[in-house]
Scaffold this motif. Structure first.
Motif, short mmCIF file in Angstrom:
data_model
loop_
_atom_site.label_atom_id
_atom_site.label_comp_id
_atom_site.label_asym_id
_atom_site.label_seq_id
_atom_site.Cartn_x
_atom_site.Cartn_y
_atom_site.Cartn_z
N GLY A 250 41.97 35.68 45.12
CA GLY A 250 41.26 36.94 45.00
C GLY A 250 40.38 37.08 43.77
O GLY A 250 39.91 38.18 43.48
N VAL A 251 40.15 35.98 43.04
CA VAL A 251 39.28 36.06 41.86
C VAL A 251 37.83 36.17 42.30
O VAL A 251 37.32 35.33 43.05
N THR A 252 37.18 37.22 41.86
CA THR A 252 35.76 37.46 42.14
C THR A 252 35.07 37.88 40.85
O THR A 252 35.73 38.14 39.84
N ALA A 253 33.76 37.98 40.91
CA ALA A 253 33.03 38.48 39.74
C ALA A 253 33.49 39.89 39.41
O ALA A 253 33.67 40.25 38.24
N ASP A 254 33.75 40.70 40.44
CA ASP A 254 34.22 42.07 40.22
C ASP A 254 35.58 42.08 39.52
O ASP A 254 35.80 42.86 38.58
N SER A 255 36.49 41.23 39.96
CA SER A 255 37.82 41.22 39.36
C SER A 255 37.78 40.71 37.92
O SER A 255 38.54 41.17 37.07
N LEU A 256 36.87 39.77 37.63
CA LEU A 256 36.74 39.27 36.27
C LEU A 256 36.16 40.34 35.35
O LEU A 256 36.59 40.48 34.20
#
Length: 362
Positions: A250-256
């Motif tokens: 589930g790592v995305t640019a949003d989550s980062l």
């Protein structure tokens, strides 16, 4: 003793890798600067080198120290007429000219100093870059780090972000465990500006997977690396991001970006203030009134405040682009909604800013 090439006799100026000599530069008779192999310190790896200076150069160095004590730059100018390739004098006058708005002359002085240093490089030093080290704690070596950093910042201001990145990488490689001048505080900036997004993600992944005993294991917790990692992910897209992050989890640019905001909430109000974004009322006003961001600055240590201020000042142009601000607003709204619904929790505080880093926002 086999030194570098800086101590030779009269020669024509020749092109080097880091700078191109100018026709108006004085001819070189003898720089007095050379380089020799040094003993590797205990518990260290790599081939170590030291800068060394001949007697004539050291006499000029003593004269330089006396001229600095007079607080009159003209005395240093006079010294350079006699010793046109004296390193500290060149760097000193470069900064003086930069402060008086004479940018071209400042750059010229700085390039002359870098040129002298490159002429001094030992043959084994240039043939094995990446595995060579220079001990910053030795006074005679400090000028190499200082000149390379000033040159990186200078060319970066003139739009040569990729060249600046390579110089910063060189500085870091010379003392990767100590990073005495805080190269890691600007390396991400030049990587973003030169669009070297995969490199930035790979380097962040390297530090994130180092053991806690490693000197720079704290790098992922620095504000600049948290936000720059997210912006790099935003620019590369999911396919490339999967090569460096656990996209399956589930790592995305949003989550980062969400992670960076949770770790460093004080960055958002400072960033919006510097970007001249209207913060009274509206979506941003409502967001900044949330407990996550309200009084976040007051909860920081002086070192954390300084690190975050450096990040915002240096990276403002990258974050105030309209598409990036829209993305930032989307993630902020989603983050606050998740916090209010208790589906997201604040991470534990992490106090690991590096006290040894030189954090001057030069």
């Amino acid at each position: 003793q086999r030194g570098g090439r800086g101590g030779g006799q009269q020669r024509a100026l020749k092109k080097t890798s880091l700078v191109t000599p100018k026709e108006h530069w004085p001819a070189i008779a003898r720089t007095g600067v050379s380089m020799r192999p040094s003993d590797t310190p205990p518990h260290c790896t790599g081939a170590y080198f030291d800068l060394v200076y001949d007697d004539t150069y050291m006499q000029a160095q003593h004269l330089f120290i006396a001229m600095v004590a007079t607080h009159d730059p003209q005395n240093i100018v006079d010294l350079l007429r006699q010793h046109p390739y004296h390193l500290d004098a060149l760097l000193q006058m470069s900064e003086v000219y930069a402060q008086t708005g004479e940018a071209q002359t400042a750059a010229d002085m700085l390039e002359r100093a870098v040129y002298v240093l490159e002429l001094a490089f030992h043959p084994a030093f240039t043939s094995s870059l990446g595995g060579v080290r220079v001990d910053f704690t030795k006074d005679g070596n400090k000028v190499l780090f200082r000149a390379l950093l000033l040159q990186a910042l200078s060319v970066g201001r003139r739009g040569a972000a990729r060249t600046a990145l390579e110089l910063i990488k060189l500085i870091l490689s010379l003392a990767p465990d100590d990073d005495p001048l805080g190269a890691l505080l600007c390396l991400d900036h030049f990587a973003l500006r030169s669009r070297q997004f995969p490199f930035l993600l790979a380097l962040h992944s390297f530090y994130a997977n180092t053991p806690s005993s490693y000197p720079n294991h704290h790098v992922p917790y620095l504000p600049n690396w948290g936000f720059s990692r997210a912006l790099a992910a935003y620019n590369v897209g999911p396919k490339v991001l999967a090569e460096y992050e656990d996209v399956a989890a589930g790592v995305t640019a949003d989550s980062l970006l969400q992670q960076a905001l949770l770790l460093h909430p004080a960055v958002l109000p400072l960033l919006l203030e510097k970007a001249c974004v209207v913060r009274d009322g509206g979506v941003w006003g409502k967001a900044l009134a949330h407990p996550l961001f309200l009084r976040a600055q007051a909860r920081l240590s002086p070192t954390e405040q300084h690190l975050q201020s450096i990040f915002v000042e240096r990276n403002l142009a990258l974050w105030k682009a309209s598409n990036v601000l829209e993305w930032l607003m989307k993630v902020v709204k989603a983050t606050l909604k998740a916090l209010d619904e208790n589906s997201l929790h604040l991470p534990p505080p992490h106090t690991a800013p590096p006290p040894r880093h030189n954090v001057r926002p030069s």
